[in-house]
Design an enzyme around this catalytic site. Structure first.
Site, PDB file in Angstrom:
ATOM      1  N   LYS A 146       0.648  -1.550   0.118  1.00 51.33           N
ATOM      2  CA  LYS A 146      -0.394  -0.016  -0.152  1.00 51.33           C
ATOM      3  C   LYS A 146       0.567   0.560   0.176  1.00 51.33           C
ATOM      4  O   LYS A 146       0.315   2.397  -0.646  1.00 51.33           O
ATOM      5  CB  LYS A 146      -0.833   0.356   1.293  1.00 51.33           C
ATOM      6  N   LYS A 164      -5.341 -10.930  -6.005  1.00 51.25           N
ATOM      7  CA  LYS A 164      -7.074 -11.539  -5.543  1.00 51.25           C
ATOM      8  C   LYS A 164      -8.096 -10.239  -5.863  1.00 51.25           C
ATOM      9  O   LYS A 164      -7.653  -9.336  -5.504  1.00 51.25           O
ATOM     10  CB  LYS A 164      -6.517 -11.845  -4.143  1.00 51.25           C
ATOM     11  N   LYS A 199     -10.658  -4.905  -3.207  1.00 53.44           N
ATOM     12  CA  LYS A 199     -11.822  -3.226  -3.290  1.00 53.44           C
ATOM     13  C   LYS A 199     -10.664  -2.040  -3.929  1.00 53.44           C
ATOM     14  O   LYS A 199     -11.152  -1.457  -5.170  1.00 53.44           O
ATOM     15  CB  LYS A 199     -11.332  -2.347  -2.164  1.00 53.44           C
TER      16      LYS A 199
END
Ligand code: AMP
Ligand code: TRP
Length: 324
Positions: free
Chosen positions: A109, A190, A193
């Site tokens: 991230k 994966k 969102k």
């Protein structure tokens, strides 16, 4: 057994969230279960205040729509219980910079965000606080949270060792199938969102036509053989796990019942539509009654505070903070 889990109100709930985590929450519900909308965690990435506000209500309504009964389990919003942020601070002083900077989720991230927030680094400590405050023994989460569960155990053990037995050391629980649902277009990544292709993610509240389209267009392979094989046939394996998760079979048994991809996909789409439509309808009803949601949040927060407060105080006392 005491269960706690949390989910961020950071976007629309997708099939990975539902199969990896939320369905386990429903199965595990009872008076010893605590389910939390972790709004403080959502602040670690950029999010507009009105969006966070709206999505907190949406996610709370989703938990009820999927079948969690707030009169049975404790369902609450993290920021309504001040002890999460307070215990977070105490635990930040029991955690090293090194172990936080090694977290895979942090590395991924922080690479995507220039000038990322400090909260992104300390994110796992707040999660540790969420879990330890409720004396959870079991934490149902998807596969991607394993490392966060490891640090939870490490911090709890370190605290107990340094300051005396205070916390219960929990374990993570993953579902047998669909613990890691992959993107339908890029089955090596994966379903997520944040990074995903428009056709790669099925959202819980997608319309039936969209679900059908996404399943029929899902990437498979060209050898045409119905076989459950993650290494060589990840696209198909992913679809088989999704099917098996809803039909409560093994992916191998599902594969054995079909010969053609097309027939299998068609049935999978039907199964998804039949399973998710009632949830979508219930969600509309639940979400429409905001006054009721708010009063459920109030009683959830009360129940949560009654459990979290004495645990926080015990930890503060153990560390030497003066009680008055
Ligand atoms: P997040 O979307 O990161 O807020 O995750 C919320 C919960 O859903 C966590 O328990 C995750 O482990 C789980 N989860 C997220 N994405 C997936 C996925 N693709 N497959 C299975 N579980 C997932
Ligand atoms: N980190 C989790 C995720 O991204 C969310 C979370 C926060 C959580 N606190 C938690 C999960 C406590 C389980 C228990 O999905």
């Amino acid at each position: 057994m005491r269960i706690l889990s949390g989910m961020q109100p950071s976007g629309d709930v997708h099939l990975g969230n539902y199969l990896g985590a939320l369905r386990q929450w429903v199965h595990g519900q009872g008076p010893e279960s605590f389910y939390c909308v972790v709004d403080l965690h959502a602040l670690t990435l950029e999010i507009a205040p009105d969006v966070l506000h709206e999505q907190t209500l949406n996610l709370f309504a989703t938990l009820i729509a999927i079948g969690i009964d707030p009169d049975v389990s404790t369902v609450f919003v993290q920021s309504h219980v001040p002890y999460h942020a307070q215990l977070n601070w105490l635990l930040e002083c029991v955690t090293s910079y090194g172990e936080l900077s090694r977290m895979v989720a942090f590395k991924e991230k922080s690479e995507r965000q220039e000038g990322y927030r400090v909260g992104l680094l300390t994110y796992p400590v707040l999660m540790v606080a969420d879990i330890l405050l409720y004396g959870a023994t079991h934490v149902p989460v998807g596969d991607d949270q394993r490392q966060h569960l490891e640090i939870t155990r490490d911090v709890a053990e370190r605290f107990n060792h340094r300051y005396g037995e205070t916390f219960i050391v929990p374990v993570g629980v993953q579902p047998r199938v669909a613990a890691r649902v992959m993107d339908l277009q890029v089955p090596t990544r994966k379903m997520s969102k944040s990074v995903s292709s428009p056709l790669g993610t099925i959202y819980l509240y997608d319309e039936p036509a969209d679900i059908e389209r996404k399943i029929m267009k899902a990437v498979t392979d060209t050898d045409g053989e119905m076989r459950f094989d993650w290494e060589h046939k990840p696209g198909l394996a992913n679809l088989l796990e999704i099917y098996a998760s809803f039909s409560e079979e093994s992916p191998q048994d599902v594969a054995a019942r079909f010969t053609r991809y097309g027939d299998f996909k068609k049935e999978l789409a039907e199964l998804l539509v039949a399973s998710l439509s009632p949830v979508r309808e219930r969600y509309r009803e639940v979400r429409a009654d905001e006054a009721r949601l708010r009063s459920q949040m109030v009683s959830g927060a009360r129940k949560a505070i009654a459990v979290a407060e004495p645990v926080y105080e015990r930890a503060a006392r153990a560390m030497g903070l003066l009680q008055i």
